[in-house]
Design a protein around this motif. Structure first.
Motif, PDB file in Angstrom:
ATOM      1  N   VAL A  67      -8.012 -21.887   6.399  1.00 42.10           N
ATOM      2  CA  VAL A  67      -6.900 -20.937   6.373  1.00 42.10           C
ATOM      3  C   VAL A  67      -6.618 -20.479   7.799  1.00 42.10           C
ATOM      4  O   VAL A  67      -7.524 -20.054   8.507  1.00 42.10           O
ATOM      5  N   PHE A  68      -5.371 -20.599   8.185  1.00 41.75           N
ATOM      6  CA  PHE A  68      -5.008 -20.187   9.541  1.00 41.75           C
ATOM      7  C   PHE A  68      -4.528 -18.743   9.538  1.00 41.75           C
ATOM      8  O   PHE A  68      -4.010 -18.248   8.539  1.00 41.75           O
ATOM      9  N   ASN A  69      -4.676 -18.115  10.668  1.00 44.84           N
ATOM     10  CA  ASN A  69      -4.129 -16.780  10.800  1.00 44.84           C
ATOM     11  C   ASN A  69      -2.618 -16.867  10.981  1.00 44.84           C
ATOM     12  O   ASN A  69      -1.855 -16.153  10.340  1.00 44.84           O
ATOM     13  N   ASP A  70      -2.196 -17.804  11.811  1.00 50.56           N
ATOM     14  CA  ASP A  70      -0.787 -17.854  12.150  1.00 50.56           C
ATOM     15  C   ASP A  70      -0.415 -19.224  12.728  1.00 50.56           C
ATOM     16  O   ASP A  70      -0.191 -19.375  13.910  1.00 50.56           O
ATOM     17  N   LEU A  71      -0.363 -20.210  11.847  1.00 50.13           N
ATOM     18  CA  LEU A  71      -0.109 -21.577  12.299  1.00 50.13           C
ATOM     19  C   LEU A  71       1.374 -21.769  12.589  1.00 50.13           C
ATOM     20  O   LEU A  71       2.219 -21.560  11.726  1.00 50.13           O
ATOM     21  N   ALA A  72       1.691 -22.152  13.806  1.00 47.78           N
ATOM     22  CA  ALA A  72       3.096 -22.314  14.167  1.00 47.78           C
ATOM     23  C   ALA A  72       3.481 -23.757  14.435  1.00 47.78           C
ATOM     24  O   ALA A  72       4.651 -24.107  14.392  1.00 47.78           O
ATOM     25  N   LEU A  73       2.491 -24.595  14.709  1.00 50.65           N
ATOM     26  CA  LEU A  73       2.807 -25.984  15.035  1.00 50.65           C
ATOM     27  C   LEU A  73       1.719 -26.896  14.472  1.00 50.65           C
ATOM     28  O   LEU A  73       0.537 -26.698  14.748  1.00 50.65           O
TER      29      LEU A  73
ATOM     30  N   ARG B 118      -0.382 -34.373   4.683  1.00 45.88           N
ATOM     31  CA  ARG B 118       0.510 -33.807   5.682  1.00 45.88           C
ATOM     32  C   ARG B 118       1.179 -32.532   5.161  1.00 45.88           C
ATOM     33  O   ARG B 118       1.317 -31.552   5.872  1.00 45.88           O
ATOM     34  N   LEU B 119       1.565 -32.589   3.875  1.00 46.03           N
ATOM     35  CA  LEU B 119       2.187 -31.405   3.288  1.00 46.03           C
ATOM     36  C   LEU B 119       1.188 -30.265   3.235  1.00 46.03           C
ATOM     37  O   LEU B 119       1.531 -29.107   3.457  1.00 46.03           O
ATOM     38  N   ALA B 120      -0.081 -30.611   2.963  1.00 47.69           N
ATOM     39  CA  ALA B 120      -1.113 -29.574   2.893  1.00 47.69           C
ATOM     40  C   ALA B 120      -1.203 -28.856   4.234  1.00 47.69           C
ATOM     41  O   ALA B 120      -1.316 -27.634   4.286  1.00 47.69           O
ATOM     42  N   LEU B 121      -1.122 -29.608   5.299  1.00 46.13           N
ATOM     43  CA  LEU B 121      -1.196 -28.996   6.622  1.00 46.13           C
ATOM     44  C   LEU B 121       0.031 -28.104   6.853  1.00 46.13           C
ATOM     45  O   LEU B 121      -0.080 -26.988   7.343  1.00 46.13           O
ATOM     46  N   ARG B 122       1.188 -28.616   6.455  1.00 51.29           N
ATOM     47  CA  ARG B 122       2.404 -27.840   6.651  1.00 51.29           C
ATOM     48  C   ARG B 122       2.323 -26.509   5.889  1.00 51.29           C
ATOM     49  O   ARG B 122       2.714 -25.465   6.389  1.00 51.29           O
ATOM     50  N   ASP B 123       1.788 -26.573   4.676  1.00 55.20           N
ATOM     51  CA  ASP B 123       1.746 -25.367   3.852  1.00 55.20           C
ATOM     52  C   ASP B 123       0.807 -24.312   4.404  1.00 55.20           C
ATOM     53  O   ASP B 123       0.796 -23.179   3.937  1.00 55.20           O
ATOM     54  N   LYS B 124       0.004 -24.674   5.367  1.00 57.73           N
ATOM     55  CA  LYS B 124      -0.935 -23.703   5.920  1.00 57.73           C
ATOM     56  C   LYS B 124      -0.260 -22.646   6.791  1.00 57.73           C
ATOM     57  O   LYS B 124      -0.900 -21.738   7.273  1.00 57.73           O
ATOM     58  N   GLY B 125       1.037 -22.794   6.984  1.00 58.88           N
ATOM     59  CA  GLY B 125       1.733 -21.757   7.737  1.00 58.88           C
ATOM     60  C   GLY B 125       2.171 -20.621   6.837  1.00 58.88           C
ATOM     61  O   GLY B 125       2.617 -19.574   7.304  1.00 58.88           O
ATOM     62  N   ALA B 126       2.034 -20.847   5.542  1.00 55.73           N
ATOM     63  CA  ALA B 126       2.583 -19.909   4.569  1.00 55.73           C
ATOM     64  C   ALA B 126       2.063 -18.488   4.739  1.00 55.73           C
ATOM     65  O   ALA B 126       2.771 -17.524   4.460  1.00 55.73           O
ATOM     66  N   ALA B 127       0.830 -18.362   5.256  1.00 52.57           N
ATOM     67  CA  ALA B 127       0.241 -17.034   5.414  1.00 52.57           C
ATOM     68  C   ALA B 127       1.169 -16.142   6.234  1.00 52.57           C
ATOM     69  O   ALA B 127       1.320 -14.963   5.972  1.00 52.57           O
TER      70      ALA B 127
END
Ligand code: ADP
Ligand code: MG
Length: 710
Positions: free
Chosen positions: A396-402, A416-425
């Motif tokens: 879980v990221f705090n604030d994934l922007a890229l 790849r989608l899983a990684l993208r969705d990690k920005g949701a936080a």
């Protein structure tokens, strides 16, 4: 929604298949497993090929390799058991010639049918047998006495198999579905003006031609896929895919992403600290990325760049823009070794700038893993480098922007989608940057990735000595062994790449078959160990455990081995600058793209490098042309264009290679001339008739979940 339902009532396209005779729950389930749920799906289940039973060919005119229908009387029957059961039926017709029908699997009842004198009509492909021409396992029918069997009026379609539904049943179902093809207006989604401008038939006519080609049809055009009926279908299919990708892109770009504008002090500091200047291409691509990142909508950009073109530093610069805004960056690579390489690069570049780079791979476990997860979740880790492990739910990221993904085609869509969705936080979608060293020819990039923006680093850093490519017959192998000895004595390292020649057609083992390649590599390893006892030799092949593979690769990278015998598994991304000689065995078996990728492993350091393409004579024309191309150019884009020309995009853009959908009818190379029309018309549709666009997409692409580049 209600508008859609109205359409569905007027149009039988979306009727469920259960309404057809012969489709109960069991058959429906089998059809569904193959993606066939509506009438329209059956209309679009197109024949793979055709069998022409509209004429009878005199046996005398039959030649090996020819597929034909013949009719004759049984002259003799022979059953053999020497090696395996066998039935041979000799057939003669009025032309005075004989043909043997040969069966390896048969029932007693079949044997009884073939009484001498019985009249048999058979269809199949003739080949040269021991006693003249024969057809193995023909489809056939024994005609009753005096029966005047009629000939077909249309070519017989042969459909892609549906497991659990026999070919005859499937054909009957498709016939039923075709009988319910509605009249033009309901079915036709393309305007008559477009079709007439391109001189293409209506959908109804195209489908009927494809499923029931009249005896007079242009068979050569059908086989080549250039018949107007196929072009008509290809047009709509290309349009559907293009529309679907554009819509996905519009949907994605309506979401929010952090606008990373300004604050390029960190990037500038990195540039100042590098021992080299960016190439013009790197600068251009970085500028494109920077412009995207400044927008409050997610970037979706593919960076194509030949091996060694310097994609990593561009990715690092992009990462610094996010870090300067106090946000996080993830960088994923498909193998641990590649990810480690990125980690080493990023640490050496970013840590002097006081950017914290964390590492997360499958091997990181227990307490260490928890610590990393904590740093990622708190935002303490600013850049996180890793493998598939990055995509797990627990990360879980705090604030994934890229999110940066290297060699994107080696990841699954979901990852790849899983990684993208990690920005949701943070309530936003991260920007996405994907990198690939598999260049897609410019002519195709637009069609292949219409949902991505594509940047190309089409220039290598200066000062590289081009790799000298030598094409050599395998007969000269002893010279090569000497050459290796000399190179290693000078402290250089050498790759020896094995691929095995296909020994047995029956097993369907092609080049690249992991088991056979592995045994070829093993044998070569043993032979070279005897011939070059003074060298430290490593071995890597696809049948080894991941850990063993990595250990062997690492040992080579750290110069603990001099010579690495490998299968094509070393293809992607590994950087060993000291390796300056590569030998590729049976190079004639490999495609251009693969040869180019392999060759890119050498020539990464200052020493002049060579790549020896060893072939097994005699060379086919195609193979000769491939090897010539390799010798004449090192530009990945040129090679990709040539590859496209020689092989066609079906192979080049295989679903596995690029994560693209496979088309049913369309072929990006063959139908490339339709693309400008497709792109122009798609724009009009999206603007003026979005509901029509939706129907076109639904017809060909369905739910659309099959996409790579979402
Ligand atoms: P790839 O595009 O294959 O991933 P890399 O990013 O691994 O290539 O770069 C290959 C090598 O070239 C690295 O050692 C990298 O530091 C170096 N490099 C990158 N850009 C330049 C440049 N502009 N001038 C000189 N060397 C460069
Ligand atoms: Mg790379």
């Amino acid at each position: 929604m209600s508008a859609r339902r109205d359409l569905a009532i007027a149009d039988p396209s979306t009727e469920p298949l259960q309404r057809l005779a012969g489709v109960g729950p069991r058959v429906a389930a089998k059809l569904e497993a193959r993606g066939l749920t509506t009438l329209q799906d059956l209309w679009l289940h197109l024949p793979l090929r055709y069998e022409d039973r509209t004429t009878l060919l005199p046996i005398r005119m039959l030649k090996a390799g020819m597929a034909a229908q013949v009719e004759g009387r049984v002259e003799a029957v022979e059953r053999g058991f020497r090696y395996r059961p066998m039935l041979r039926v000799a057939l003669a017709d009025d032309s005075g010639a004989t043909l043997v029908l040969r069966f390896f699997h048969f029932r007693a009842a079949q044997v009884a049918q073939f009484a001498p004198g019985a009249r048999v009509r058979a269809y199949g492909t003739a080949r040269a047998g021991q006693h003249g021409l024969e057809i193995v396992h023909p489809s056939y029918r024994v005609l009753a006495d005096g029966e005047d069997a009629v000939l077909g009026e249309v070519l017989d379609p042969v459909y892609p198999a549906v497991e659990g539904v026999g070919p005859a049943s499937l054909r009957k179902l498709i016939e039923q579905a075709l009988d319910r093809l509605p009249a033009g207006a309901t079915l036709e989604l393309l305007p008559a003006s477009l079709l007439s401008a391109l001189q293409l038939p209506s959908l109804r006519e195209a489908l009927l031609t494809m499923h029931r080609p009249p005896a007079t049809v242009d068979v050569a055009a059908l086989a080549a896929g250039t018949h107007p009926a196929q072009r008509r279908l290809a047009l709509e299919e290309l349009l559907a895919h293009h529309l679907s990708q554009r819509r996905q892109r519009i949907a994605l770009q309506s979401q929010n992403a952090p606008a990373l504008r300004g604050r390029d002090d960190l990037a500038k500091a990195l540039l100042a600290s590098l021992p080299f200047r960016l190439t013009g291409a790197q600068r251009r691509v970085f500028a494109e990325i920077r412009k995207d990142l400044a927008r409050p909508h997610p970037m979706l950009r593919l960076v194509q760049g030949d091996v060694g073109s310097g994609k990593t530093v561009v990715a690092a610069l992009a990462a610094l823009l996010a870090v300067a805004h106090g946000r996080q960056v993830a960088l994923a690579a498909p193998t641990e070794l590649l990810a480690e390489q990125h980690l080493a690069n990023l640490r050496s570049w970013l840590e002097p700038l006081e950017v914290r780079v964390a590492w997360l791979a499958g091997k990181v476990t227990g307490k260490a893993r928890n610590k990393v997860l904590e740093e990622v979740a708190s935002g303490h880790a600013q850049v996180v480098v890793g493998t598939h492990a990055l995509m797990q739910d627990s990360v879980v990221f705090n604030d994934l922007a890229l999110a940066i993904v290297d060699e994107q085609h080696r990841f699954g869509v979901h990852q790849r989608l899983a990684l993208r969705d990690k920005g949701a936080a943070a309530g936003t979608v991260p920007h996405q940057l994907v990198m690939t060293a598999t260049p897609i020819p410019r002519t195709l990039a637009m069609a292949a990735y219409s949902d991505l923006d594509v940047s190309a680093i089409d220039e290598l850093p200066p000062g590289r000595t081009p790799v000298q490519t030598i094409v050599l017959s395998a007969e000269r192998r002893p010279e090569l062994v000497e050459r290796i000895r000399v190179a290693c004595r000078q402290g250089r390292q050498v790759y020896w790449v094995c691929t095995l020649i296909e020994e047995s057609e029956e097993e369907g083992a092609g080049p690249g078959n992991a088991r056979m390649d592995a045994s070829a590599a093993q044998t070569t390893y043993e032979t070279l160990s005897v011939q070059l006892p003074e060298l430290r030799i490593g071995l890597v092949h696809g049948r080894m455990k991941a850990a063993e593979k990595q250990a062997a690769m690492r040992a080579f990278k750290q110069a603990e081995t001099d010579l690495l015998v490998a299968t094509t598994v070393i293809e992607v991304g590994v950087d060993v600058p000291n390796a300056s000689l590569m030998i590729i065995e049976n190079a004639e078996r490999l495609g251009l793209a693969q040869l180019h990728q392999l060759r890119g492993r050498v020539g990464r350091g200052a020493t002049a490098s060579s790549c020896v393409l060893m072939y097994q004579p005699p060379l086919s024309l195609m193979a000769r042309e491939r090897l010539e191309t390799m010798r004449n150019t090192s530009d990945g884009f040129q090679i990709a264009e040539k590859d496209l020309e020689l092989r066609g995009p079906g192979e080049l853009l295989g679903t596995r290679q690029t994560g693209l959908v496979a088309f049913r009818v369309a072929d990006l190379l063959r139908d490339a001339d339709l693309l400008p029309t497709v792109h122009g018309f798609a724009g009009e549709l999206l603007r003026d008739s979005p509901e029509l666009a939706e129907r076109i997409v639904a017809r060909w692409v369905g739910g659309g979940a099959r996409y790579a580049s979402a």
